[in-house]
Design a protein around this motif. Structure first.
Motif, PDB file in Angstrom:
ATOM      1  N   ASN A  96       0.572  -0.513   0.199  1.00  0.00           N
ATOM      2  CA  ASN A  96      -0.077  -0.116  -0.196  1.00  0.00           C
ATOM      3  C   ASN A  96       1.228   0.877  -0.247  1.00  0.00           C
ATOM      4  OD1 ASN A  96      -2.250  -1.353   0.426  1.00  0.00           O
ATOM      5  ND2 ASN A  96      -2.158  -0.937   2.463  1.00  0.00           N
ATOM      6  N   ILE A  97       1.752   1.116   0.881  1.00  0.00           N
ATOM      7  CA  ILE A  97       2.686   2.256   1.232  1.00  0.00           C
ATOM      8  C   ILE A  97       3.398   2.951  -0.402  1.00  0.00           C
ATOM      9  CG2 ILE A  97       4.768   3.521   1.718  1.00  0.00           C
ATOM     10  CD1 ILE A  97       4.005   2.269   4.578  1.00  0.00           C
ATOM     11  N   LEU A  98       4.313   1.758  -1.329  1.00  0.00           N
ATOM     12  CA  LEU A  98       3.526   1.964  -2.565  1.00  0.00           C
ATOM     13  C   LEU A  98       3.502   2.134  -3.197  1.00  0.00           C
ATOM     14  CD1 LEU A  98       6.074  -1.077  -3.482  1.00  0.00           C
ATOM     15  CD2 LEU A  98       7.223   0.765  -2.314  1.00  0.00           C
ATOM     16  N   THR A  99       2.156   2.425  -3.546  1.00  0.00           N
ATOM     17  CA  THR A  99       1.054   2.915  -4.181  1.00  0.00           C
ATOM     18  C   THR A  99       0.919   3.956  -3.852  1.00  0.00           C
ATOM     19  OG1 THR A  99       0.001   0.685  -4.023  1.00  0.00           O
ATOM     20  CG2 THR A  99      -1.020   2.498  -5.248  1.00  0.00           C
ATOM     21  N   ILE A 100       0.853   4.825  -2.172  1.00  0.00           N
ATOM     22  CA  ILE A 100       0.722   6.018  -2.047  1.00  0.00           C
ATOM     23  C   ILE A 100       1.830   6.746  -2.004  1.00  0.00           C
ATOM     24  CG2 ILE A 100       1.204   7.559   0.216  1.00  0.00           C
ATOM     25  CD1 ILE A 100      -0.921   4.442   1.898  1.00  0.00           C
ATOM     26  N   GLN A 101       2.654   6.279  -2.183  1.00  0.00           N
ATOM     27  CA  GLN A 101       3.784   6.488  -2.960  1.00  0.00           C
ATOM     28  C   GLN A 101       4.010   7.351  -4.377  1.00  0.00           C
ATOM     29  OE1 GLN A 101       5.951   8.089  -0.514  1.00  0.00           O
ATOM     30  NE2 GLN A 101       7.427   7.564  -0.972  1.00  0.00           N
ATOM     31  N   ALA A 102       2.900   6.766  -5.199  1.00  0.00           N
ATOM     32  CA  ALA A 102       3.030   6.579  -6.897  1.00  0.00           C
ATOM     33  C   ALA A 102       2.161   8.109  -6.915  1.00  0.00           C
ATOM     34  CB  ALA A 102       2.958   5.639  -7.741  1.00  0.00           C
ATOM     35  N   GLY A 108       1.993  15.457  -6.272  1.00  0.00           N
ATOM     36  CA  GLY A 108       2.723  16.904  -6.006  1.00  0.00           C
ATOM     37  C   GLY A 108       3.167  16.873  -7.291  1.00  0.00           C
ATOM     38  N   VAL A 109       3.294  16.678  -8.662  1.00  0.00           N
ATOM     39  CA  VAL A 109       3.817  16.991  -9.347  1.00  0.00           C
ATOM     40  C   VAL A 109       2.734  17.773 -10.479  1.00  0.00           C
ATOM     41  CG1 VAL A 109       5.384  16.422 -11.600  1.00  0.00           C
ATOM     42  CG2 VAL A 109       6.143  15.279  -9.483  1.00  0.00           C
ATOM     43  N   ILE A 110       1.499  16.608 -10.784  1.00  0.00           N
ATOM     44  CA  ILE A 110       0.539  17.274 -11.803  1.00  0.00           C
ATOM     45  C   ILE A 110      -0.387  18.197 -11.567  1.00  0.00           C
ATOM     46  CG2 ILE A 110      -1.009  16.301 -13.070  1.00  0.00           C
ATOM     47  CD1 ILE A 110       1.523  15.460 -13.852  1.00  0.00           C
ATOM     48  N   LYS A 111      -0.604  17.781 -10.196  1.00  0.00           N
ATOM     49  CA  LYS A 111      -2.051  18.615  -9.537  1.00  0.00           C
ATOM     50  C   LYS A 111      -1.637  19.642  -8.167  1.00  0.00           C
ATOM     51  CE  LYS A 111      -5.028  16.395 -11.925  1.00  0.00           C
ATOM     52  NZ  LYS A 111      -5.722  17.439 -13.123  1.00  0.00           N
ATOM     53  N   ASN A 179      -0.595   1.847  -9.705  1.00  0.00           N
ATOM     54  CA  ASN A 179       0.535   2.814  -9.991  1.00  0.00           C
ATOM     55  C   ASN A 179       1.416   3.154 -11.530  1.00  0.00           C
ATOM     56  OD1 ASN A 179       2.809   1.734  -7.145  1.00  0.00           O
ATOM     57  ND2 ASN A 179       1.149   1.260  -7.213  1.00  0.00           N
ATOM     58  N   PHE A 180       0.593   2.074 -12.726  1.00  0.00           N
ATOM     59  CA  PHE A 180       1.104   2.188 -13.000  1.00  0.00           C
ATOM     60  C   PHE A 180       0.204   3.587 -14.156  1.00  0.00           C
ATOM     61  CE2 PHE A 180       0.435   1.111 -18.056  1.00  0.00           C
ATOM     62  CZ  PHE A 180       1.577   1.021 -18.541  1.00  0.00           C
ATOM     63  N   PHE A 181      -1.051   3.774 -14.245  1.00  0.00           N
ATOM     64  CA  PHE A 181      -1.197   5.115 -14.399  1.00  0.00           C
ATOM     65  C   PHE A 181      -1.026   6.155 -13.761  1.00  0.00           C
ATOM     66  CE2 PHE A 181      -4.099   8.702 -13.096  1.00  0.00           C
ATOM     67  CZ  PHE A 181      -4.657   8.912 -14.492  1.00  0.00           C
ATOM     68  N   CYS A 182      -0.478   6.227 -12.557  1.00  0.00           N
ATOM     69  CA  CYS A 182       0.327   7.686 -12.042  1.00  0.00           C
ATOM     70  C   CYS A 182       1.907   8.057 -11.928  1.00  0.00           C
ATOM     71  CB  CYS A 182       0.337   7.586 -10.412  1.00  0.00           C
ATOM     72  SG  CYS A 182      -1.032   7.362  -9.234  1.00  0.00           S
ATOM     73  N   ILE A 183       2.053   6.410 -12.495  1.00  0.00           N
ATOM     74  CA  ILE A 183       3.939   6.701 -12.903  1.00  0.00           C
ATOM     75  C   ILE A 183       3.863   7.191 -14.265  1.00  0.00           C
ATOM     76  CG2 ILE A 183       5.888   5.354 -13.090  1.00  0.00           C
ATOM     77  CD1 ILE A 183       5.265   4.089 -10.607  1.00  0.00           C
ATOM     78  N   LEU A 184       2.948   6.341 -15.290  1.00  0.00           N
ATOM     79  CA  LEU A 184       3.906   6.551 -16.520  1.00  0.00           C
ATOM     80  C   LEU A 184       2.638   7.991 -16.926  1.00  0.00           C
ATOM     81  CD1 LEU A 184       3.170   5.436 -19.477  1.00  0.00           C
ATOM     82  CD2 LEU A 184       0.935   5.537 -19.078  1.00  0.00           C
TER      83      LEU A 184
END
Length: 310
Positions: A96-102, A108-111, A179-184
């Motif tokens: 869950n934390i890995l996903t929260i970080q993403a 923080g970057v997009i919004k 994760n895939f959506f956020c990081i992509l």
């Protein structure tokens, strides 16, 4: 026949020892690294920021997880269940934390404006949701599947049904998709900024570095989720691969990726080499005050982002 039987037993014992010793050694190494990183995080006030808390939690989480794995419980049934519950709980919290970080990096970057207006709320709510999900899944698994011994520790068992596999597969699939959506989106966004900076259209705020960092995050997170599928469906086990060694190696990679940065390196040089590191002028911080109105140019400008993602 008796001699052959004894030799076979001895060989089995030797194989077991060969497997367990590297696992224990890796546990100890990981624990030492985690202790060192945690001490540095406490010592350096630059890390006392909200975005860095998840990294501190990751270090503590993996530290206690590895400590529990090398503590023999004995025949105490209650302690066996407690150990199994905690280890399963830690595994779910980590994913869950890995996903929260993403998600947080994406916000923080997009919004940017939305993130900084609700930073504490985002962290607290995500932390609470993380705990609730982990507690529910762990309780369900322990109640329905019981416990089983793996080496020296106890973990959630398998009662022969596919319930755990179905829930775990769905749970990990959802996290992978997020994760895939956020990081992509992050990679596409930063790639665009990097091209503009190379043409001189905007100031280069370290976009190449952040692109590399996000790309590594993609590989670390995705490989972690893929590994979970390989464990769930016994693929690693069927190939005779030591699951504990693979899992511990992955945990070490996660911890090093999310917690080791330039600030940690500089502090280490000061401690062991007695070398004073001259900190460069923080361009990201200066840019925050000059163009706050532009969401595109607000990328990773606060000191907390600069430290946590270096």
């Amino acid at each position: 026949m008796n001699n052959n039987g004894e030799n076979k037993l001895e060989n089995k014992d030797e194989i077991k020892i060969e497997i367990e010793i590297p696992t224990i050694i890796l546990n100890v190494v990981f624990i030492l690294v985690a202790i060192y990183i945690f001490i540095l995080y406490i010592k350096d006030k630059n890390f006392h920021t909200v975005p860095c808390y998840n990294m501190i939690i990751i270090t503590l989480l993996l530290f206690f997880d590895n400590v529990l794995r090398i503590i023999p419980i004995g025949n105490n049934q209650t302690m066996q269940y407690i150990q199994a519950f905690i280890l399963v709980f830690f595994d779910k919290v980590l994913l869950n934390i890995l996903t929260i970080q993403a998600i947080i990096y994406y916000l923080g970057v997009i919004k940017t404006k939305i993130y900084y207006a609700n930073e504490k709320v985002i962290y607290i709510s995500s932390f609470v949701i993380n705990l609730i999900i982990a507690i529910i899944l762990t309780s369900l698994y322990i109640i329905t599947n019981g416990k089983v011994k793996y080496g020296v520790y106890w973990y959630c068992g398998d009662n022969g049904t596919n319930l755990k596999k179905i829930i775990d597969s769905t749970f990990i699939g959802v996290l992978m998709a997020i994760n895939f959506f956020c990081i992509l989106i992050l990679l596409i966004y930063i790639s665009g900024k990097k091209r503009k900076a190379s043409r001189g259209e905007i100031e280069d705020l370290g976009y190449c570095h952040h692109f590399t960092r996000v790309l590594l995050m993609f590989f670390v997170n995705m490989l972690t989720f893929i590994e979970q599928y390989l464990i769930i469906y016994d693929i690693l086990y069927n190939y005779g691969i030591n699951i504990d060694l693979v899992y511990l190696s992955t945990c070490l990679i996660i911890d090093l990726f999310y917690t080791i940065n330039k600030t940690i390196y500089d502090e280490t040089c000061v401690i062991f080499c007695h070398k004073n590191i001259k900190k460069p002028k923080n361009i990201l911080m200066e840019e925050t005050t000059s163009s706050k109105e532009d969401d595109d140019d607000n990328m990773i400008r606060s000191e907390s982002w600069d430290i946590s993602m270096k």
